[in-house]
Design a protein around this motif. Structure first.
Motif, PDB file in Angstrom:
ATOM      1  N   ASP A   1      62.813 128.259  -5.420  1.00 51.00           N
ATOM      2  CA  ASP A   1      62.190 127.046  -5.965  1.00 51.00           C
ATOM      3  C   ASP A   1      62.521 126.927  -7.448  1.00 51.00           C
ATOM      4  O   ASP A   1      62.098 127.739  -8.264  1.00 51.00           O
ATOM      5  CB  ASP A   1      60.675 127.113  -5.755  1.00 51.00           C
ATOM      6  CG  ASP A   1      59.991 125.779  -5.984  1.00 51.00           C
ATOM      7  OD1 ASP A   1      60.554 124.928  -6.698  1.00 51.00           O
ATOM      8  OD2 ASP A   1      58.874 125.593  -5.448  1.00 51.00           O
ATOM      9  N   ARG A   2      63.281 125.906  -7.797  1.00 51.66           N
ATOM     10  CA  ARG A   2      63.744 125.741  -9.176  1.00 51.66           C
ATOM     11  C   ARG A   2      62.788 124.936 -10.052  1.00 51.66           C
ATOM     12  O   ARG A   2      63.044 124.758 -11.246  1.00 51.66           O
ATOM     13  CB  ARG A   2      65.122 125.051  -9.183  1.00 51.66           C
ATOM     14  CG  ARG A   2      66.189 125.821  -8.418  1.00 51.66           C
ATOM     15  CD  ARG A   2      66.434 127.173  -9.017  1.00 51.66           C
ATOM     16  NE  ARG A   2      67.384 127.977  -8.224  1.00 51.66           N
ATOM     17  CZ  ARG A   2      67.698 129.214  -8.494  1.00 51.66           C
ATOM     18  NH1 ARG A   2      67.167 129.817  -9.544  1.00 51.66           N
ATOM     19  NH2 ARG A   2      68.550 129.890  -7.738  1.00 51.66           N
ATOM     20  N   GLN A   3      61.719 124.443  -9.512  1.00 52.09           N
ATOM     21  CA  GLN A   3      60.791 123.666 -10.337  1.00 52.09           C
ATOM     22  C   GLN A   3      59.865 124.594 -11.125  1.00 52.09           C
ATOM     23  O   GLN A   3      59.722 125.776 -10.798  1.00 52.09           O
ATOM     24  CB  GLN A   3      59.986 122.691  -9.475  1.00 52.09           C
ATOM     25  CG  GLN A   3      59.037 123.320  -8.484  1.00 52.09           C
ATOM     26  CD  GLN A   3      58.261 122.282  -7.710  1.00 52.09           C
ATOM     27  OE1 GLN A   3      57.844 121.252  -8.251  1.00 52.09           O
ATOM     28  NE2 GLN A   3      58.062 122.525  -6.429  1.00 52.09           N
ATOM     29  N   PRO A   4      59.246 124.068 -12.185  1.00 59.08           N
ATOM     30  CA  PRO A   4      58.317 124.897 -12.966  1.00 59.08           C
ATOM     31  C   PRO A   4      57.050 125.192 -12.174  1.00 59.08           C
ATOM     32  O   PRO A   4      56.800 124.568 -11.133  1.00 59.08           O
ATOM     33  CB  PRO A   4      58.027 124.022 -14.190  1.00 59.08           C
ATOM     34  CG  PRO A   4      58.283 122.625 -13.740  1.00 59.08           C
ATOM     35  CD  PRO A   4      59.389 122.713 -12.728  1.00 59.08           C
ATOM     36  N   LEU A   5      56.262 126.115 -12.673  1.00 54.38           N
ATOM     37  CA  LEU A   5      54.996 126.417 -12.011  1.00 54.38           C
ATOM     38  C   LEU A   5      54.182 125.154 -11.800  1.00 54.38           C
ATOM     39  O   LEU A   5      53.634 124.919 -10.723  1.00 54.38           O
ATOM     40  CB  LEU A   5      54.180 127.407 -12.847  1.00 54.38           C
ATOM     41  CG  LEU A   5      54.757 128.808 -13.010  1.00 54.38           C
ATOM     42  CD1 LEU A   5      53.921 129.603 -14.014  1.00 54.38           C
ATOM     43  CD2 LEU A   5      54.827 129.517 -11.673  1.00 54.38           C
ATOM     44  N   ASP A   6      54.100 124.339 -12.843  1.00 54.01           N
ATOM     45  CA  ASP A   6      53.339 123.089 -12.787  1.00 54.01           C
ATOM     46  C   ASP A   6      54.127 122.016 -13.523  1.00 54.01           C
ATOM     47  O   ASP A   6      54.227 122.056 -14.749  1.00 54.01           O
ATOM     48  CB  ASP A   6      51.972 123.295 -13.434  1.00 54.01           C
ATOM     49  CG  ASP A   6      51.068 122.078 -13.310  1.00 54.01           C
ATOM     50  OD1 ASP A   6      51.523 121.030 -12.821  1.00 54.01           O
ATOM     51  OD2 ASP A   6      49.890 122.187 -13.699  1.00 54.01           O
ATOM     52  N   PRO A   7      54.696 121.047 -12.805  1.00 54.61           N
ATOM     53  CA  PRO A   7      55.475 120.001 -13.478  1.00 54.61           C
ATOM     54  C   PRO A   7      54.669 119.219 -14.508  1.00 54.61           C
ATOM     55  O   PRO A   7      55.236 118.626 -15.419  1.00 54.61           O
ATOM     56  CB  PRO A   7      55.916 119.094 -12.319  1.00 54.61           C
ATOM     57  CG  PRO A   7      55.916 119.997 -11.121  1.00 54.61           C
ATOM     58  CD  PRO A   7      54.762 120.930 -11.334  1.00 54.61           C
ATOM     59  N   ALA A   8      53.330 119.245 -14.399  1.00 52.14           N
ATOM     60  CA  ALA A   8      52.480 118.519 -15.343  1.00 52.14           C
ATOM     61  C   ALA A   8      52.114 119.345 -16.567  1.00 52.14           C
ATOM     62  O   ALA A   8      51.401 118.868 -17.442  1.00 52.14           O
ATOM     63  CB  ALA A   8      51.207 118.051 -14.641  1.00 52.14           C
ATOM     64  N   CYS A   9      52.619 120.579 -16.640  1.00 47.52           N
ATOM     65  CA  CYS A   9      52.250 121.493 -17.727  1.00 47.52           C
ATOM     66  C   CYS A   9      53.371 121.575 -18.758  1.00 47.52           C
ATOM     67  O   CYS A   9      54.547 121.669 -18.410  1.00 47.52           O
ATOM     68  CB  CYS A   9      51.961 122.882 -17.151  1.00 47.52           C
ATOM     69  SG  CYS A   9      51.484 124.106 -18.394  1.00 47.52           S
ATOM     70  N   ALA A  10      52.981 121.564 -20.031  1.00 48.41           N
ATOM     71  CA  ALA A  10      53.967 121.645 -21.119  1.00 48.41           C
ATOM     72  C   ALA A  10      53.961 123.003 -21.808  1.00 48.41           C
ATOM     73  O   ALA A  10      54.501 123.139 -22.899  1.00 48.41           O
ATOM     74  CB  ALA A  10      53.694 120.549 -22.134  1.00 48.41           C
ATOM     75  N   CYS A  11      53.368 124.021 -21.166  1.00 49.58           N
ATOM     76  CA  CYS A  11      53.331 125.340 -21.797  1.00 49.58           C
ATOM     77  C   CYS A  11      54.747 125.919 -21.878  1.00 49.58           C
ATOM     78  O   CYS A  11      55.651 125.474 -21.153  1.00 49.58           O
ATOM     79  CB  CYS A  11      52.394 126.277 -21.034  1.00 49.58           C
ATOM     80  SG  CYS A  11      53.095 127.056 -19.558  1.00 49.58           S
TER      81      CYS A  11
END
Length: 202
Positions: free
Chosen positions: A129-139
């Motif tokens: 899975d190449r997406q971030p942990l949370d696409p809504a997170c800017a950390c």
């Protein structure tokens, strides 16, 4: 009696002493404990003895019973509870402060909190899975790393994985608390919680 003894023993002016409300699983005893602790004149109050097997619904009733007897101007601290849903319910009940090992302990074991609920990075579905942990997170973790990479660190025992997941979880918590504070300041807490629950428990 213990609270009164603590007050007498307290000497440091740079510390705030919290009176701890108990009362077990009984709302009347919680209210009595809160009222009697308040009468001792503490600067702040803690609500203890929860998160020991009671249902979430009962816990809210017990917290509400205690908070109703505590002064609104004093900090109110819910001891040891720390899932996101605990924070949201606590804030709705009038709690100001929390502490818990949940964000870092869960992060170390591969469980992360996202705007769409909890994610277990150990699941095979995260392997590529190449997406971030949370696409809504800017950390920093979500900006730089994929689920696949973070899972790789985790399953190979690289301690960097535990650190990064803990960092993300703390960022999630900080954002959640900030959003709760902002919702309260504009009188829209109920609406915020409804939207948050729809996303988190989707």
């Amino acid at each position: 009696r213990w609270a009164a003894r603590c007050q007498k023993a307290h000497r440091r002016g740079d510390q705030r002493l919290f009176g701890i409300v108990q009362g077990g699983g009984d709302c009347d005893l919680r209210a009595e404990s809160a009222a009697r602790t308040r009468a001792l004149g503490f600067d702040a109050f803690a609500i203890g003895g929860l998160g020991v097997g009671e249902s979430a619904e009962k816990r809210v009733r017990l917290v509400v019973a205690a908070v109703a007897e505590l002064p609104a101007e004093a900090p109110r601290y819910l001891m040891g509870l720390g899932l996101p849903e605990d924070l949201v319910a606590g804030v709705q009940a009038g709690v100001d402060l929390f502490d818990c090992v949940v964000p870092t302990r869960n992060g170390r074991h591969g469980s992360v909190f996202t705007s769409r609920g909890r994610l277990n990075l150990r699941n095979a579905s995260c392997r590529d899975d190449r997406q971030p942990l949370d696409p809504a997170c800017a950390c920093p973790v979500c900006r730089r790393h994929s689920r696949a990479y973070l899972r790789h660190l985790l399953v190979t025992g690289d301690t960097l994985g535990a650190r990064l997941l803990s960092l993300h979880n703390i960022a999630y918590y900080m954002r959640l608390v900030r959003d709760l504070r902002e919702a309260i300041s504009v009188g829209r807490l109920r609406e915020f919680v409804e939207v948050w629950r729809e996303g988190y428990f989707a």
